[in-house]
Design an enzyme around this catalytic site. Structure first.
Site, PDB file in Angstrom:
ATOM      1  N   TYR A 202       0.836  -1.235  -0.007  1.00 22.41           N
ATOM      2  CA  TYR A 202       0.124   0.003   0.067  1.00 22.41           C
ATOM      3  C   TYR A 202       0.981   1.367  -0.071  1.00 22.41           C
ATOM      4  O   TYR A 202       1.375   1.398   0.816  1.00 22.41           O
ATOM      5  CB  TYR A 202      -0.764  -0.043   1.121  1.00 22.41           C
TER       6      TYR A 202
ATOM      7  N   ASP B 110       8.827   2.635   2.009  1.00 24.09           N
ATOM      8  CA  ASP B 110       7.662   3.288   2.301  1.00 24.09           C
ATOM      9  C   ASP B 110       7.567   3.177   3.797  1.00 24.09           C
ATOM     10  O   ASP B 110       6.833   1.757   4.206  1.00 24.09           O
ATOM     11  CB  ASP B 110       6.488   2.788   1.561  1.00 24.09           C
TER      12      ASP B 110
ATOM     13  N   LYS C  41       2.111   9.993   9.023  1.00 25.39           N
ATOM     14  CA  LYS C  41       1.844   9.449  10.413  1.00 25.39           C
ATOM     15  C   LYS C  41       2.652   9.925  11.582  1.00 25.39           C
ATOM     16  O   LYS C  41       2.372  11.195  11.931  1.00 25.39           O
ATOM     17  CB  LYS C  41       1.766   7.735  10.554  1.00 25.39           C
TER      18      LYS C  41
END
Ligand code: PLP
Length: 430
Positions: free
Chosen positions: A143, A238, A266
């Site tokens: 993702y 990532d 985040k």
């Protein structure tokens, strides 16, 4: 089912009227089960009707210290009166970039953005400029956000032969999707074969070092590092999820493999909108118009990139995470939860594979081990939905297939969650 006050019902009606699917796009609820979150403190959130939940969703990860942490709030309050945003390079962004470079093995320079999807998009673009090639290689099940290159082969129901990409949304241009090659995470031999065949076209390889909740098998990331170095193809980790979550230096510290670039979001914004690409100067300098030829320069601009409030929140977050014992505590809480989850489901004779790392994990309802995306295709998804709904009914909110652990989760939260595991296992067995 939790009771809904008249005020919450009225707001839910407005949500249904004004938001597509009554949603922000992140979470869709059945109308009869819908609720709205009103506030969060520490490891708990409350809906508008006042029902309390232990929160393992944590804003989908950013609230690594828990909601409304006093150190973060104080840092934000301290800068609020100095202006909300400048566009111009600002003091807090420089200090945060310095701290990221000290913490993260691959980071020599940092370019800030606002969302994780923006960071992964720009990381792939800078690699295209650096290698003068268009194609990117990602992994099936991985993702990387919603760009036309990232939103590919995340959850294909009938995966085609690899490296064929599958777009995950309507509206994605075929021309963009065709620039993505897809390899099987944790299968080094097949990945090496794909890279070996296509290396002349590849601008980069992008991978989540912990793919959703599937850890890398020993040697996989190291092998990926070796083959990408061999062909001089930039390797991007990532680390939007794993950055500052698995360890202070992220997945690259935790797994001991250093990529060329990484993306973060985040945790680095402490709950405020902030993301970044960080990496080696040789590639990052393509973002500097004075360091490369005009035709090589990679343009990035964002109204809120490096927003000082988000950077102040991020700096305060990192200061707390740097304290002695922070990661030991995070890992201890997660370790107990995931071992109890596995024990309780197994004792209830429910086939399960509890997968992940201590600070980020969940269960696949299946007998066979989980190592690749395809190894999860036989998991019982109806059971997962029932389990998520039952956890919620027992006062625990979590992601669709993820528990995020925070420093705010107390021993009492852990015991209450284990009690919920037991009640839910009973319900699932019955
Ligand atoms: C690994 C990973 N990369 C990228 C993204 C995209 O981040 P954002 O939702 O901030 O665009 C996410 C979001 O969850 C993610 O988990």
């Amino acid at each position: 089912m939790a009771k809904r006050t008249a005020a919450e019902k009225r707001l839910l009606e407005k949500a249904a009227k004004y938001l597509p699917g009554a949603s922000l796009g992140n979470v869709f609820q059945k109308p009869e089960e819908a609720f709205l979150i009103a506030r969060g403190k520490g490891s708990h959130v409350w809906d508008v009707s006042g029902n309390e939940y232990i929160d393992f969703l944590l804003g989908s990860g950013p609230e690594l210290l828990g909601h409304s942490h006093p150190a973060v709030n104080d840092a934000v309050r301290a800068v609020l009166d100095d202006g909300a945003t400048f566009f111009h390079t600002n003091e807090k962004s420089v200090l945060l970039a310095e701290e990221i470079c000290k913490a993260v093995p691959c980071a020599e320079r940092v370019r800030f953005f606002s969302a994780g999807s923006e960071a992964t998009f720009h990381a792939m673009r800078v690699c295209r400029a650096y290698r003068k090639r268009d194609k990117v290689l990602k992994f099936e099940g991985g993702y990387h956000g919603t760009s036309d290159y990232g939103w590919v082969s995340i959850n294909p129901a009938n995966p085609p032969p690899l490296p064929q990409p599958v777009p995950e949304s309507a509206g994605m241009p075929k021309a963009a999707v065709d620039l993505v090659l897809v390899a099987p995470f944790n299968d080094l031999e097949a990945t090496n074969a794909i890279i070996g065949k296509h290396h002349n076209d590849l601008a980069c390889v992008i991978v989540e070092p912990l793919q959703r909740i599937i850890p890398p098998v020993p040697g996989f990331l190291k092998g990926l590092r070796e083959i990408s170095s061999h062909y001089h193809i930039p390797l991007i980790f990532d680390e939007v999820v794993t950055g500052f979550r698995l360890a202070y230096g992220g997945g690259q510290e935790y797994y001991g493999v250093t990529p060329d670039l990484c993306t973060m979001a985040k945790a680095i914004g402490g709950g405020f909108p902030l993301s970044a690409v960080a990496g080696c100067a040789e590639i990052m300098d393509y973002y500097d118009p004075n360091a490369v030829a005009k035709s090589d320069y990679v343009y990035t601009v964002g109204t809120l990139s490096g927003n000082p409030i988000a950077c102040a929140a991020g700096l305060a977050t990192l200061k707390v995470l740097k304290k002695k014992g922070a990661y030991e505590r995070l890992h201890a809480v997660g370790s107990r939860l995931r071992s109890e989850l596995s024990r309780i489901l197994t004792e209830a004779e429910i086939p399960n594979q509890v997968v992940g790392e201590d600070t980020c994990f969940d269960v696949y309802f299946q007998e066979t081990p989980v190592t690749t995306y395809r190894s999860t295709l036989k998991a019982d998804k109806a059971m997962l939905n029932k389990y998520n709904a039952a956890m919620l009914q027992n006062g625990v909110i979590k992601g669709g297939q993820k528990y995020y652990v925070s420093l705010a989760h107390t021993d009492e939260d852990v015991e209450r969650t284990i009690k919920a595991f037991k009640a839910v296992a009973e319900a699932l067995r019955g």
